[in-house]
Design a protein around this motif. Structure first.
Motif, PDB file in Angstrom:
ATOM      1  N   VAL A   1      -5.106   5.363  -4.776  1.00 42.53           N
ATOM      2  CA  VAL A   1      -4.647   5.703  -3.421  1.00 42.53           C
ATOM      3  C   VAL A   1      -5.438   6.921  -2.973  1.00 42.53           C
ATOM      4  O   VAL A   1      -5.611   7.866  -3.746  1.00 42.53           O
ATOM      5  CB  VAL A   1      -3.133   6.027  -3.409  1.00 42.53           C
TER       6      VAL A   1
ATOM      7  N   MET B   1      -3.463   5.603   2.535  1.00 40.33           N
ATOM      8  CA  MET B   1      -4.736   5.113   3.073  1.00 40.33           C
ATOM      9  C   MET B   1      -5.859   6.029   2.631  1.00 40.33           C
ATOM     10  O   MET B   1      -5.688   7.264   2.711  1.00 40.33           O
ATOM     11  CB  MET B   1      -4.683   5.089   4.616  1.00 40.33           C
TER      12      MET B   1
ATOM     13  N   LEU C   1       0.843  -1.203   0.000  1.00 41.66           N
ATOM     14  CA  LEU C   1       0.000   0.000   0.000  1.00 41.66           C
ATOM     15  C   LEU C   1       0.878   1.252   0.000  1.00 41.66           C
ATOM     16  O   LEU C   1       1.896   1.302   0.683  1.00 41.66           O
ATOM     17  CB  LEU C   1      -0.856   0.016   1.283  1.00 41.66           C
ATOM     18  N   GLN C   2       0.439   2.269  -0.783  1.00 42.13           N
ATOM     19  CA  GLN C   2       1.172   3.539  -0.809  1.00 42.13           C
ATOM     20  C   GLN C   2       0.495   4.600   0.056  1.00 42.13           C
ATOM     21  O   GLN C   2       1.085   5.646   0.338  1.00 42.13           O
ATOM     22  CB  GLN C   2       1.252   4.046  -2.272  1.00 42.13           C
TER      23      GLN C   2
ATOM     24  N   PHE D   1      -9.015   8.889  -1.490  1.00 42.78           N
ATOM     25  CA  PHE D   1     -10.383   8.871  -2.043  1.00 42.78           C
ATOM     26  C   PHE D   1     -10.815  10.315  -2.245  1.00 42.78           C
ATOM     27  O   PHE D   1     -10.774  11.126  -1.309  1.00 42.78           O
ATOM     28  CB  PHE D   1     -11.356   8.158  -1.083  1.00 42.78           C
TER      29      PHE D   1
END
Lengths: 298, 432, 71, 156
Positions: D136, D119, D116-117, D138
């Motif tokens: 990545v 959250m 993962l880059q 939202f």
């Protein structure tokens, strides 16, 4: 005279309750801010009480009382009363005279607890003489009705109160979803946001009162019920509902037990429900033609 | 008895009822106006023992625009009363000084540190900042600011860009600011190191006026500042992050304090005359700042060290730290400790000696003399319903000026030339 | 030659930085409002103003300018 | 210039070579291991979230909408919680009820494998289980685009 309101904390927010217009009133508020919920509840009960005090036929010396005891003289009216009369007039025209607030005297002749007697034809005919909305003369500031006539806002008072309260709450707190429920007349002005579950509303089944048969889901809009669930007369097997046909003076024949209609606001939904009741047998056709969502119990 | 089959009774009713339900659109209530804005407000009182008192009020308004940009508006109002040290030394006899405007004088009692109480000043500052998230890694900000008081106007612009890398654990930032300040001193600019004209020394008002005017220069002057900051923020582990800033500040223009003076004393330490101070017209400042901030068992700790040095030879070290403890989810207490020490500017001297040749630059302003200060503060905060927060703090600030090695002559040895000073800071803040 | 080595070293330190730090899902503490670097920004700007007008140096955390006569 | 390239290479190589794929086992609320490959044949929207993550609060209502709207056409939304303790997620799920499947990976080994880059991070697999899109964060502005991607994949 402070209404005794009651506020209860729920998982999803607050539910507030009080009594007004001879029916249980409830407010479902989707906020966890107690002060705001308290303010909203207070505003709702004050507004309901104000409208009841002003237009209820059971209270003496209020605006309605002055109008009905003016002995034929013209009475000064405020903007709110003018708007109500205007709306009643449009309902009278749209229902070809079946909805007529000038039938106050006729309505009072009918008592709707189970074992009350039916008024005699003579009394009914005499009362019918005083029923004619055409005789109601009003301008934006004045109203004049024949001495014998009694106006009665019973058909629109509760729905009007629901819409006024819903509208005022929505403008003051635009982001809080709230459901206003005065004895089955319901309005939900602020859209219940997508991520929360919609409000659940139970519709009474006339046969088994106080047991909601069908539950309706409502995110926004209004709902009103018209029907003889509680107020009816039964005479040698024939049940007479509380909706009186102002042209015949008798309760509507073959009227459904109850009609529930969904609409943009409570006044529209309530009036459509009442008009459907006045159609007696054609209630279903009438509402289907209006392309509104409805539920009829026979 | 059929209802005439009208198709759109429902629609007609809806329209009719609208007129009834909301006859007049009520005016938007105030909480609608503020909806969407996060507001921080603070009111602070700063009071020194029998010297300066100040009230400062700040309003900070912040609005988010979709997810990427944010507008920040700030308004600051402060008002200053009381007296501040003029730079002259205490004497065994009372002293008379001419007010900066030249109209009137103020008398300082024997043994008292000379304080000039001509300062009643209010200042208004407005600033706006626009922060934009350009992409996942790049963020930019630009801002303007303006400040106005009766003898000082300041305008400035600033901008910066930030680059986050290494899964947002590291952030590099560079920001710059340009400020233009216009000074319009009361009574115009004093001629550097000119001797103060005292009414008693002249036979007539007119003669005094003439001499006073000789000590006056232009009505106004200005200075320009270029600020640059290079910053690196680095997450160390799950609980700690660190920030390192290098700051460069180059100021050019009128840097003298028009209201500060120096006493000129003879060998017995007795003031013979007073001269208006003069500071260089440029200053190049460097600062190195390191901060560590972390979570320790639910509490928040930050400690920072700053090293400043400049070409006025003022070097300083600042140790600062806060410790916040949450007594409950919505009630916290916070401790603030700060220790600061600075060396004196090369041209700082507490007084001048009669007969010695006048230096090019000289100032007796204790604030650029050798000094140590420490601050002890406590603060409490309550998190209220609807994301509001009320907090209040009380801080004590103690300044202890030191003699930077100047030999005290004559009666000066009996006087406290480096008086320490205590101030209290009381502040209440509310955010909603 | 010296420049290339410095550049190389610089890249290494940046590379070194990548060993410090946490995974994106281990940053719960940094999501806290009171862990933001500009948290209590009013207190910080009030302090900056006091110390700018009472001491000989300023800046460090933010710009050094004071924007006032502060005599 | 040679030295520069060598150093750059060293720097890049430290990045772990991970490949997100559906052949992983993740625990559900009761601790039962669920294999993501059971969703093969559907368009799978794998989202990594945590209770403390602000943007995640915005992605949940959108994911709920996507789930309700496109579940019938074969969309599977799988939200993997990365809180160190699953109970932190309870309040979040009470505020933002989700009818799509929620799985839990407290020690974050799946998240490490997906590398993962930021959250939240979301990974979209087509019906044959190939990774097609990665997001990545939202952003409301990109909701329409995210939805269009799902529609196109569902049509395949």
């Amino acid at each position: 005279m402070r209404m005794n309101t009651q506020l209860k904390q729920q998982t999803w927010g607050f539910s507030g309750s009080f009594r007004a217009m001879a029916s249980p009133c409830e407010l479902l508020i989707a906020t966890d801010d107690k002060q705001v919920a308290m303010q909203m509840l207070q505003l709702a009960s004050d507004e309901a009480q104000r409208i009841e005090a002003k237009y209820s036929r059971f209270i003496s010396a209020n605006v309605l009382w002055q109008i009905n005891h003016a002995q034929g003289k013209s009475v000064a009216i405020d903007a709110e009363t003018y708007q109500l009369l205007l709306f009643a007039q449009q309902c009278y025209q749209l229902s070809d005279g079946l909805f007529d607030i000038s039938a106050g005297k006729l309505m009072r002749l009918w008592r709707f607890d189970k074992n009350s007697a039916i008024p005699t034809p003579e009394i009914l005919n005499q009362a019918l003489l005083a029923v004619d909305f055409e005789q109601v003369k009003f301008t934006t500031t004045e109203l004049q009705i024949p001495t014998e006539m009694y106006l009665d806002f019973g058909g629109i008072g509760k729905e009007y109160a629901v819409d006024r309260v819903a509208n005022t709450l929505a403008q003051r707190w635009p982001d809080i979803s709230v459901l206003v429920n005065f004895g089955g007349d319901i309005a939900c002005p602020v859209k219940r946001v997508a991520e929360c579950s919609p409000w659940q509303v139970g519709i009474e089944d006339p046969q088994r009162l106080d047991q909601a048969l069908v539950s309706l889901q409502i995110r926004q809009g209004a709902l009103a019920t018209s029907g003889d669930t509680r107020r009816y007369i039964e005479l040698d097997g024939v049940r007479y509902g509380h909706i009186i046909n102002p042209k015949t003076g008798y309760p509507v024949v073959h009227a459904p037990r109850s009609v529930t209609v969904l609409g943009p606001n409570c006044l529209t939904a309530g009036m459509l429900a009442t008009m459907a009741m006045l159609q007696g047998e054609q209630a279903e056709d009438f509402l289907t033609e209006q392309q509104v969502q409805f539920k009829i119990y026979r | 008895m059929q209802l005439t089959h009208k198709k759109n009774i429902a629609q007609a009713l809806a329209i009719a009822s609208c007129g009834l339900v909301n006859p007049v659109a009520e005016a938007a209530t105030d909480d609608r106006f503020f909806s969407g804005w996060d507001i921080d407000a603070a009111l602070m009182y700063y009071g020194e023992q029998d010297r300066v008192q100040a009230i400062e009020a700040i309003g900070d308004f912040q609005k988010q625009y979709d997810d990427e940009s944010q507008l920040n508006l700030k308004v600051v109002f402060d008002s200053l009363t009381g007296a501040s040290a003029s730079g002259a030394v205490a004497q065994s006899q009372h002293q008379t000084f001419t007010r900066p405007s030249g109209d009137g004088q103020y008398i300082v009692g024997a043994g008292d540190t000379p304080l000039d109480d001509s300062f009643k000043d209010t200042r208004l500052q407005l600033s706006a900042n626009w922060i934009e998230q350009l992409s996942l890694e790049w963020q930019s900000n630009i801002g303007v600011y303006g400040s106005r008081e009766f003898d000082y106007t300041s305008l400035g612009v600033n901008g910066g860009i930030e680059r986050s890398l290494n899964k947002d654990n590291t952030t590099l930032a560079i920001s710059a600011a340009y400020t233009y300040d216009l000074l319009e001193p009361v009574g115009a600019k004093p001629v550097p190191l000119s001797a103060m004209a005292i009414r008693q020394d002249f036979i007539s008002e007119q003669a005094f006026r003439q001499a006073f005017n000789l000590t006056r220069g232009d009505d106004s002057d200005d200075k320009q500042t270029l600020d640059l900051i290079l910053g690196l923020t680095q997450i160390i582990n799950a609980n700690w992050l660190m920030q390192f800033n290098y700051g460069l500040s180059s100021v050019a223009g009128y840097l003298t304090d028009p209201y500060k003076i120096l006493s000129v004393v003879d060998n017995s330490g007795t003031s013979q005359q007073y001269r208006y101070e003069h500071r260089p017209d440029s200053r190049l400042k460097h600062s190195l700042f390191a901060l560590a901030k972390g979570v320790v068992a639910g509490d928040i700790v930050d400690i920072s060290y700053r090293y400043n040095s400049d070409d006025w030879d003022i070097n300083s070290h600042t140790f600062d730290g806060h410790y916040r403890h949450y007594f409950s989810d919505d009630f916290y207490g916070q401790l603030h400790l700060r220790y600061y020490l600075q060396s004196a500017a090369e041209f700082y001297q507490p007084f001048l000696l009669m007969g010695s040749i006048l230096p090019e630059y000289a100032s007796a302003d204790y604030r650029i003399g050798e000094m140590t200060t420490y601050t002890f503060g406590i603060k409490f905060g309550h998190k209220l319903k609807g994301d509001h927060e009320l907090s209040y703090r009380l801080e004590w600030y103690q300044q202890t000026p030191k003699n930077n090695g100047t030999a005290l002559v004559g009666q000066l040895q009996q006087h406290e030339l480096f008086p320490s000073l205590t101030a209290v800071i009381a502040q209440v803040s509310y955010s909603f | 030659m010296k420049l290339k080595i410095c550049l190389g070293l610089l890249m290494l330190t940046l590379g070194g930085c990548s060993s410090l730090g946490v995974e994106p899902w281990q940053k719960q503490h940094f999501a806290r409002e009171d862990m933001a670097l500009n948290h209590e920004k009013l207190d910080l700007s009030l302090d900056d103003h006091i110390y700018f007008s009472k001491e000989g140096s300023s800046g460090g955390r933010a710009f050094a300018g004071g924007g006032c006569g502060c005599n | 210039m040679k030295y520069l390239w060598i150093t750059l290479l060293i720097f890049v190589s430290t990045v772990s070579t991970a490949a997100p794929s559906l052949d992983v086992m993740v625990a559900d609320k009761q601790g039962q291991l669920v294999s993501l490959s059971e969703f093969k044949g559907k368009v799978v929207y794998v989202d990594f979230w945590a209770s403390w993550c602000g943007p995640c609060r915005k992605s949940f209502p959108w994911m709920e909408q996507m789930h309700n709207q496109y579940q019938a056409q074969g969309l599977a939304v799988v939200a993997i919680n990365l809180d160190t303790e699953p109970r932190f997620a309870e309040q979040f799920l009470k505020d933002l009820p989700a009818s799509f499947s929620i799985l839990y990976n407290p020690d974050g080994d799946i998240a490490r494998q997906f590398d993962l880059q930021g959250m939240p991070s979301s990974f979209i697999f087509n019906r044959t289980g190939e990774l097609v899109y990665q997001h990545v964060g939202f952003f409301n502005k990109q909701q329409k685009q995210y939805e269009q991607q799902l529609i196109d994949l569902l049509k395949e």
